[in-house]
Scaffold this motif. Structure first.
Motif, PDB file in Angstrom:
ATOM      1  N   ILE A 194      97.139 -43.499  -5.534  1.00  0.00           N
ATOM      2  CA  ILE A 194      97.353 -42.249  -6.262  1.00  0.00           C
ATOM      3  C   ILE A 194      96.010 -41.626  -6.613  1.00  0.00           C
ATOM      4  N   THR A 196      94.121 -39.765  -9.213  1.00  0.00           N
ATOM      5  CA  THR A 196      94.341 -39.640 -10.652  1.00  0.00           C
ATOM      6  C   THR A 196      93.970 -38.253 -11.159  1.00  0.00           C
ATOM      7  N   PHE A 259     104.509 -36.141 -10.632  1.00  0.00           N
ATOM      8  CA  PHE A 259     103.650 -36.435  -9.488  1.00  0.00           C
ATOM      9  C   PHE A 259     103.733 -35.266  -8.511  1.00  0.00           C
ATOM     10  N   GLU A 269      98.604 -37.841  -9.484  1.00  0.00           N
ATOM     11  CA  GLU A 269      99.179 -38.002 -10.814  1.00  0.00           C
ATOM     12  C   GLU A 269      99.373 -36.620 -11.418  1.00  0.00           C
ATOM     13  N   SER A 274     102.141 -40.661 -16.454  1.00  0.00           N
ATOM     14  CA  SER A 274     103.305 -40.874 -15.594  1.00  0.00           C
ATOM     15  C   SER A 274     103.181 -42.118 -14.721  1.00  0.00           C
ATOM     16  N   ILE A 275     101.964 -42.575 -14.469  1.00  0.00           N
ATOM     17  CA  ILE A 275     101.791 -43.759 -13.618  1.00  0.00           C
ATOM     18  C   ILE A 275     102.368 -44.993 -14.296  1.00  0.00           C
TER      19      ILE A 275
END
Length: 752
Positions: A194, A196, A259, A269, A274-275
């Motif tokens: 992801i 970030t 996302f 992100e 949210s991760i």
């Protein structure tokens, strides 16, 4: 769904220095990028502007003009939107918003912006101060804006404001490498890589604290409806623009989505936290509770979603749902909280797929007519990822375990499943190509099985049983067939160079159409020799190597109409008489490059790029032509202004590929050949240096410096030339200026 009407272009201004400087160790550190946001009120109807509307007085039957601003000058912006307080009492269908902007070329026409059906739920903390508004418009760059609002009763909307945004630029945008965050406790699937918020440059001062759901019951798939013309280097700026509008223009606590996924398959992100947590989004009015939103960056009402994007959407959905024990292929019951644009009144409980589309709950086309049909694929891939941490199912069984795993199975034509997939991967690895390992035992797989069986002295049945599995596993097995005949003696290896002296050379074409041969010398280029005239009739002239099998490098020329001609080299720095028409259908390929022997069969191959970024392979036949037809091997290559084929840069015996971006970043794609499980040809690109924007062309003759390692040559627009010596490990020494005799040559290509 967000409607962004034009491409977001981020201007990157390269710094030019007296001498070209190429950095191989530079790292562009991500940092917050503060947007320039301007918001002002819009009141009443400007009389002068109203008098100039002429035939544009009625934009929608039953609607009447309620607000019209005068043109407003602004600092340069790329994102704009219109908002108002939520107390109007009007539905989205009662409001029409139009804007026009002044770009470098003048004023645009009036463009309609839909009323956003995203937003925080009424009655929540985030909804305090939140505004209704239009979807944002994105422009290539503008310095003024004018706003028009029409309503069903000509009633002005309360507190209308127009917001313009410059999302800013960052050198780090050109090198966004996704990271794998630490998985949250109890996660059943591996966390995808992801990008970030820190990496894409989120200014955290814009947002407010997050609101959390108790759990995640469903994933909602969206598209941002923005431009599809973004590159890997400009995607982050588009996300920053959406973030700034959501927070500063609409008063939401953060970007709407949890996302986002770009067309290159990269995951970003969205909402902070949210991760690792069940952060409540503002992505699906009425259904923000216990859901998360994933948005495809781009407009998939007008274009197809790339396969890598669909795959990435599925990975994120499967990973998130697995954290909460939810089956991505199942259904769930959600209760609507009501609100603008939702199909269901507050309190209505609805049964929905656990991976659903925005249009399942709102009156919207989101995620677009081309992405919506992919929902079943996204669900099935998400279910695989939740179970196996792979959208293609369980990890392949290694060679040594094939017999132990599948020894009791007999596979034949018509079989399918992971056993077939692993068989196909092993056959590909051994050089008995089946193409894509799709898990379906068809004619190509049967043909590869037969070739394998004959090669290792097994009965040529076309089926795979226990004894075959033993052979595939590298274990002892019973040979049941006679030995294969000895292979024919190999053809003589082609001699390097256009004059067959073992050194790489250069071909150059002048503006007047003369073709010159420039002989390579150790760390220098010799006196040019004119080969012929009339070569300006061709769009591209390259030397792929020895196409005809006579050990001499040949020349391939392609006309603007797509006719491809082969000119046989004579091994003395010239051409034999005559030419051969190879094809007339190469017009779709904008760039022909010469990788050398891509397939590993000792014959030179071709790569070609289309304007849409697709990369295609044409395998050489070694007898004056090519085998079969073009085969697509990749997408997304439009991000590069130039592809460079230096041969083997990394010392592993496989040909590699370099890509140069408009900003001057050089990426290395290590060759894998086709004798691998993936058969994609190249590993993912690795950024190896910057500063190459100072050159108008970069090419390679192979080893120019005489140390046995492939080098690069760069030429500036002022015809100043530099050689960068390769180290045999995928990097280069600092550039050294040298004198080259090409002068007014318009096109230069290396001959390895």
């Amino acid at each position: 769904m967000r409607l962004l009407s034009a491409a977001l272009a981020v201007a990157l201004t390269p710094a030019f220095v007296a001498l070209p400087t190429v950095s191989f160790a530079a790292s562009d550190t991500p940092h917050p990028v503060k947007p320039l946001v301007r918001t002002s009120g819009v009141h009443g109807v400007d009389g002068i502007s109203a008098a100039r509307l002429w035939g544009h007085r009625v934009v929608r039957p039953g609607h009447a003009l309620s607000t019209l601003s005068a043109p407003q000058d602004r600092p340069r912006f790329t994102v704009a939107g219109v908002s108002w307080t939520r107390t109007s009492g009007l539905e989205a269908s009662d409001v029409t918003i139009q804007v026009r902007v002044r770009e470098d070329s003048g004023w645009t026409g009036w463009e309609s912006l839909g009323v956003s059906d995203d937003g925080p739920q009424g009655g929540t903390g985030e909804s305090v101060g939140a505004r209704s508004g239009s979807n944002p418009l994105v422009t290539d760059g503008a310095t003024a804006i004018q706003v028009r609002v029409d309503t069903t009763n000509a009633q002005p909307l309360p507190d209308v404001r127009v917001t313009t945004i410059d999302p800013g630029t960052s050198a780090a945008d050109d090198d966004l490498v996704p990271h794998t965050p630490a998985a949250s406790a109890g996660a059943a699937a591996t966390t995808p890589t992801i990008i970030t918020r820190r990496q894409w440059g989120a200014d955290e001062s814009l947002r407010r604290p997050a609101t959390y759901n108790r759990t995640v019951k469903a994933i909602v798939i969206h598209h941002t409806a923005s431009s599809n013309a973004y590159t890997q280097a400009t995607a982050a700026a588009q996300i920053r623009g959406i973030y700034a509008y959501d927070t500063q223009g609409l008063g939401w606590s953060d970007i709407a989505y949890n996302f986002l996924v770009d067309k290159f398959g990269r995951v970003y992100e969205g909402r902070a936290g949210s991760i690792t947590s069940a952060v409540r989004g503002a992505h699906a009015m009425g259904f923000n509770t216990d859901t998360m939103g994933i948005a495809a960056l781009g407009n998939y009402e007008t274009a197809s979603a790339p396969a890598v994007m669909v795959d990435a959407l599925a990975r994120v959905a499967g990973w998130k749902l697995s954290q909460y024990g939810v089956d991505p292929a199942g259904t769930t019951r959600l209760t609507s909280a009501g609100g603008t644009g939702t199909k269901y009144a507050a309190g209505v409980t609805v049964t929905l797929p656990t991976v659903n589309a925005h249009q399942n709950t709102s009156y919207t086309l989101c995620p677009g007519r081309y992405l919506y049909p992919q929902m079943a694929t996204i669900r099935s891939k998400a279910a695989l990822y939740a179970r196996y941490s792979s959208t293609s199912g369980p990890a392949p069984v290694p060679t040594s375990r094939l017999f132990a795993t599948y020894g009791t199975l007999t596979l034949a034509t018509g079989a399918s499943g992971y056993a077939v997939r692993d068989l196909q991967l092993e056959l590909n690895r051994r050089g008995f190509s089946v193409g894509t390992a799709d898990g379906a035992f068809g004619p190509a797989t049967q043909a590869a099985v037969l070739k394998f069986q004959k090669a290792v002295q097994l009965s040529a049945t076309g089926k795979v049983a226990a004894n075959d599995w033993r052979a595939l596993s590298g274990l002892s097995y019973t040979r049941t067939a006679a030995p294969a005949p000895a292979p024919p003696a190999p053809s003589p290896t082609a001699v390097v160079g256009f004059d067959a002296d073992g050194r790489g050379d250069v071909l150059g074409r002048t503006g007047g159409g003369y073709l010159y041969f420039y002989p390579g010398r150790t760390s220098a280029i010799g006196t040019p020799v004119r080969i012929g005239s009339g070569w300006n009739a061709f769009r591209q002239v390259v030397s792929p190597g020895d196409v005809t099998g006579d050990r001499h490098a040949d020349v391939l020329a392609v006309t603007p109409g797509g006719a491809a001609y082969l000119y046989r080299g004579n091994g003395k720095g010239g051409l034999q008489s005559g030419r051969t028409l190879l094809a007339t259908t190469w017009g779709a390929y904008t760039d022909i490059v010469t990788p050398g022997d891509w397939t590993g069969d000792g014959r030179p191959d071709l790569l070609a790029r289309k304007a849409n970024g697709e990369l295609w392979l044409l395998a050489g036949g070694g007898k004056g032509g090519f085998v079969s037809s073009w085969r697509k091997i990749g997408t997304g290559w439009q991000m590069f202004t130039q592809l460079v084929t230096p041969g083997d840069l990394t010392g592993d015996g496989r040909v590699d590929l370099l890509g140069r971006t408009p900003a001057g970043t050089l990426y290395l794609y290590r060759g894998t050949g086709v004798r691998t499980a993936t058969a994609t040809g190249y590993q993912p690109g690795v950024r190896i240096s910057t500063g190459w924007q100072v050159f108008n062309t970069v090419f390679s003759t192979g080893d120019l410096t005489g140390d046995g390692k492939a080098d690069l040559i760069g030429r500036t627009p002022a015809n100043v030339n530099y050689v960068y010596a390769g180290n045999g490990k995928g990097a280069f020494a600092a550039g050294r200026r040298f004198t080259a005799p090409w002068g007014d040559t318009t096109r230069i290509v290396g001959v390895r």
